[in-house]
Design a protein around this motif. Structure first.
Motif, mmCIF file in Angstrom:
data_model
loop_
_atom_site.group_PDB
_atom_site.id
_atom_site.type_symbol
_atom_site.label_atom_id
_atom_site.label_comp_id
_atom_site.label_asym_id
_atom_site.label_seq_id
_atom_site.Cartn_x
_atom_site.Cartn_y
_atom_site.Cartn_z
ATOM 1 N N PHE A 312 0.819 -1.214 0.000
ATOM 2 C CA PHE A 312 0.000 0.000 0.000
ATOM 3 C C PHE A 312 0.849 1.258 0.000
ATOM 4 C CE2 PHE A 312 -3.046 2.920 2.318
ATOM 5 C CZ PHE A 312 -3.837 3.131 1.209
ATOM 6 N N SER A 313 1.558 1.534 1.091
ATOM 7 C CA SER A 313 2.355 2.755 1.164
ATOM 8 C C SER A 313 3.528 2.547 2.108
ATOM 9 C CB SER A 313 1.502 3.931 1.658
ATOM 10 O OG SER A 313 2.326 5.045 1.950
ATOM 11 N N ASN A 314 4.727 2.932 1.643
ATOM 12 C CA ASN A 314 5.896 2.843 2.506
ATOM 13 C C ASN A 314 6.019 4.046 3.426
ATOM 14 O OD1 ASN A 314 6.526 4.721 0.573
ATOM 15 N ND2 ASN A 314 8.201 3.561 -0.350
ATOM 16 N N ALA A 315 5.065 4.988 3.361
ATOM 17 C CA ALA A 315 5.095 6.171 4.220
ATOM 18 C C ALA A 315 4.226 6.016 5.458
ATOM 19 C CB ALA A 315 4.642 7.402 3.429
ATOM 20 N N LEU A 316 3.235 5.117 5.430
ATOM 21 C CA LEU A 316 2.339 4.962 6.572
ATOM 22 C C LEU A 316 3.035 4.318 7.760
ATOM 23 C CD1 LEU A 316 -1.080 3.816 5.082
ATOM 24 C CD2 LEU A 316 -0.504 6.014 6.085
ATOM 25 N N ARG A 317 4.015 3.437 7.499
ATOM 26 C CA ARG A 317 4.736 2.738 8.547
ATOM 27 C C ARG A 317 3.781 1.971 9.458
ATOM 28 N NH1 ARG A 317 8.914 1.531 6.789
ATOM 29 N NH2 ARG A 317 9.641 1.006 8.869
ATOM 30 N N ILE A 318 2.974 1.115 8.861
ATOM 31 C CA ILE A 318 2.059 0.263 9.621
ATOM 32 C C ILE A 318 2.350 -1.189 9.301
ATOM 33 C CG2 ILE A 318 -0.343 -0.453 9.929
ATOM 34 C CD1 ILE A 318 -1.217 2.356 9.635
ATOM 35 N N GLY A 319 2.629 -1.960 10.330
ATOM 36 C CA GLY A 319 2.787 -3.395 10.219
ATOM 37 C C GLY A 319 1.927 -4.070 11.264
ATOM 38 N N TYR A 320 2.048 -5.391 11.367
ATOM 39 C CA TYR A 320 1.223 -6.089 12.356
ATOM 40 C C TYR A 320 1.817 -7.443 12.686
ATOM 41 C CZ TYR A 320 -0.631 -8.045 7.981
ATOM 42 O OH TYR A 320 -0.752 -8.631 6.746
ATOM 43 N N VAL A 321 1.485 -7.918 13.868
ATOM 44 C CA VAL A 321 1.852 -9.241 14.352
ATOM 45 C C VAL A 321 0.571 -10.038 14.540
ATOM 46 C CG1 VAL A 321 2.909 -10.551 16.241
ATOM 47 C CG2 VAL A 321 3.889 -8.349 15.544
ATOM 48 N N VAL A 322 0.553 -11.259 14.016
ATOM 49 C CA VAL A 322 -0.538 -12.187 14.305
ATOM 50 C C VAL A 322 0.067 -13.264 15.193
ATOM 51 C CG1 VAL A 322 -2.351 -13.657 13.370
ATOM 52 C CG2 VAL A 322 -1.526 -11.705 12.035
ATOM 53 N N GLY A 357 -13.333 -2.116 0.462
ATOM 54 C CA GLY A 357 -12.923 -2.850 -0.733
ATOM 55 C C GLY A 357 -11.899 -2.126 -1.572
ATOM 56 N N GLU A 358 -11.611 -0.847 -1.244
ATOM 57 C CA GLU A 358 -10.652 -0.081 -2.051
ATOM 58 C C GLU A 358 -9.250 -0.676 -1.960
ATOM 59 O OE1 GLU A 358 -11.109 2.106 -4.185
ATOM 60 O OE2 GLU A 358 -13.089 2.958 -3.816
ATOM 61 N N PHE A 359 -8.868 -1.187 -0.789
ATOM 62 C CA PHE A 359 -7.541 -1.766 -0.647
ATOM 63 C C PHE A 359 -7.381 -2.987 -1.544
ATOM 64 C CE2 PHE A 359 -4.799 -4.952 1.420
ATOM 65 C CZ PHE A 359 -3.597 -4.279 1.374
ATOM 66 N N TYR A 360 -8.399 -3.834 -1.618
ATOM 67 C CA TYR A 360 -8.319 -5.031 -2.451
ATOM 68 C C TYR A 360 -8.274 -4.662 -3.932
ATOM 69 C CZ TYR A 360 -9.535 -7.497 1.840
ATOM 70 O OH TYR A 360 -9.536 -7.989 3.113
ATOM 71 N N ARG A 361 -9.021 -3.622 -4.325
ATOM 72 C CA ARG A 361 -8.968 -3.174 -5.714
ATOM 73 C C ARG A 361 -7.574 -2.647 -6.050
ATOM 74 N NH1 ARG A 361 -14.507 -2.169 -4.797
ATOM 75 N NH2 ARG A 361 -14.140 -0.253 -3.624
ATOM 76 N N HIS A 362 -6.998 -1.882 -5.118
ATOM 77 C CA HIS A 362 -5.646 -1.371 -5.339
ATOM 78 C C HIS A 362 -4.643 -2.515 -5.434
ATOM 79 C CE1 HIS A 362 -1.964 0.936 -4.848
ATOM 80 N NE2 HIS A 362 -1.663 0.213 -3.782
ATOM 81 N N LEU A 363 -4.772 -3.509 -4.567
ATOM 82 C CA LEU A 363 -3.836 -4.626 -4.560
ATOM 83 C C LEU A 363 -3.912 -5.422 -5.863
ATOM 84 C CD1 LEU A 363 -1.742 -6.280 -3.089
ATOM 85 C CD2 LEU A 363 -3.578 -7.474 -1.885
#
Length: 474
Positions: A312-322, A357-363
């Motif tokens: 998505f964006s390398n500027a948001l700096r959001i990751g996650y742990v499952v 659904g915008e993220f999935y369309r972008h992906l």
């Protein structure tokens, strides 16, 4: 109370500076210089807007900004008046530096690896999403969801990893981090006390070695063969291993199912953990992405790390742990001790963007475009650069590895390439103990096809400049 006369400035719509900021600057400068005396009343927003030829909301925004900065004060029913200025505020106002002196964004060189094409970012769709949040529920923009992150974003990620990665997990098992590096550090702080050892792939992600060492933990290198990383000995005493099973970094290729099972059995026998770094698994160009190791394991001994930097964006700096349920409490305690680094501001907006659904369309869009660019680069390398080396097609990833023929030196070629304005990296730099690696890591997703062609022309000139490959001295 003195009434300030109408505007003595005009709006210049040819400038890139927003209109409300032009109003702020003009009034701020006059107030600081004493041209508008203390306690003077500013024009009413409606009449001021008419005189300037702008919307009333623009003037309101300018007044509210000046009020926030302490230049004016507003009172319901009485409009805005000028505040008293202290010594600091009365210092001369310096003009903004010329455009040439302003800091410019980091330029991406051709073949920089791991970089998305931010020209494809869905700016309008993202702006609409942020705007909707600001109108309907602005308070959620500052809601980081306490320690683990925004609840809506954690639910959206749970649905995402279930659909795309085959991982069944509840929102309570997800922790929002400030990118993948923050996620890795959180896991290491929780699982590996100082002086213990962690298994990492060799070759692998160079910053990972520095992260491990900064935590006071020793690196135990896992050699990578055709099936993926090799399983360590049971007496190695490792607390965890960090793997990239869906797309090995940097060589490419997916870990064989049998090798995955070997790692899971090893983890069960030794009580160690598997940290799955799934850094760009969405970019598999033939069929759906390979199911995550954590999904195969049922989050028993595997911790899954994901990030939005590549997708998505390398500027948001959001990751996650499952995380497995047994690790939720220890990870939570680690966050309480060391604090969370993830910004809460974009989390609700990203949740809405995914749910809409915008993220999935972008992906889906960038997967198609990146696939075409990668295919083009691979075809040209195979057709025109076979005298120098070869690039295997693993059908995935944001970069290719061009393995050089015997005698060519990757570090020397990359040094010459940097002088030609190319950002490729030597494969040998990704190794810690392995010595036989010799190749070029070529990022391609951030370049359009015409840019790839131009970069290949420069690369050919660099390679031709070597004239004859230097043979090993024996």
């Amino acid at each position: 109370m003195q009434q300030v006369p109408g505007p003595t400035f005009s709006i210049d719509r040819s400038l890139s500076v927003p209109v409300f900021e032009q109003i702020c600057t003009a009034l701020r400068t006059r107030i600081a210089a004493g041209e508008i005396p203390e306690a003077s009343q500013l024009p009413a927003t409606r009449s001021f807007a008419v005189e300037l030829g702008v919307s009333r909301s623009t003037v309101v925004a300018a007044y509210e900004q000046l009020e926030a900065e302490g230049y004016i004060a507003g009172k319901r029913g009485s409009g805005f008046t000028v505040c008293a200025m202290g010594q600091v505020e009365l210092q001369p106002v310096h003009p903004a530096p010329p455009e040439s002196a302003k800091e410019t964004p980091r330029a991406l060189l051709p073949f920089n690896s791991g970089e998305p094409d931010m020209r494809l970012f869905p700016h309008r769709q993202w702006a609409r999403c942020v705007s909707r949040i600001c109108r309907v529920a602005p308070e959620t923009m500052l809601d980081g969801g306490a320690v683990r992150g925004n609840a809506a974003l954690r639910r959206a990620i749970a649905a995402y990893v279930a659909e795309w990665r085959g991982i069944e997990a509840g929102a309570e098992q997800i922790i929002i981090t400030a990118g993948a590096t923050d996620a890795l550090e959180l896991c290491l702080r929780t699982l590996a006390p100082r002086g213990s050892a962690i298994g990492i792939e060799d070759p692998g992600y160079p910053p990972l070695n520095r992260i491990v060492q900064s935590q006071g933990v020793r690196s135990h290198y896992l050699r990578v063969d055709a099936l993926g990383a090799c399983v360590p000995e049971e007496d190695a005493g490792l607390k965890a291993v960090v793997l990239t099973p869906s797309h090995q970094h940097p060589l490419g290729g997916a870990m064989a199912p049998g090798r995955r099972l070997e790692f899971l059995n090893w983890a069960k026998r030794t009580g160690a953990w598997i940290i799955e770094d799934d850094y760009d698994s969405e970019f598999r160009y033939a069929g759906r992405p390979i199911p995550a190791m954590a999904g195969f394991d049922g989050l028993n001994r595997t911790i899954y790390l994901g990030s939005f930097s590549k997708t998505f964006s390398n500027a948001l700096r959001i990751g996650y742990v499952v995380a497995p349920e047994t690790l939720i409490a220890p990870l939570h305690d680690s966050l309480l001790r060391f604090g969370t680094r993830a910004s809460g501001m974009p989390q609700q907006a990203l949740a809405e963007f995914i749910d809409s659904g915008e993220f999935y369309r972008h992906l889906r869009r960038v997967r198609r475009i990146y696939g075409e660019r990668r295919k083009h680069l691979l075809a040209r390398l195979q057709q025109e650069f076979s005298a120098y080396g070869s690039a295997p097609d693993h059908g995935a990833g944001m970069q290719l590895v061009f393995h050089l023929n015997d005698g060519w030196q990757d570090q020397k070629i990359c040094k010459r390439a940097r002088g030609a304005g190319l950002g490729l990296r030597p494969l040998s730099e990704f190794a810690a103990e392995v010595t036989e690696l010799n190749g070029l890591v070529l990022g391609c997703c951030h370049m359009e096809i015409r840019e790839i062609d131009a970069a290949l022309t420069r690369l050919a000139q660099v390679l031709d400049g070597e004239s004859e490959p230097k043979q090993d001295q024996t």
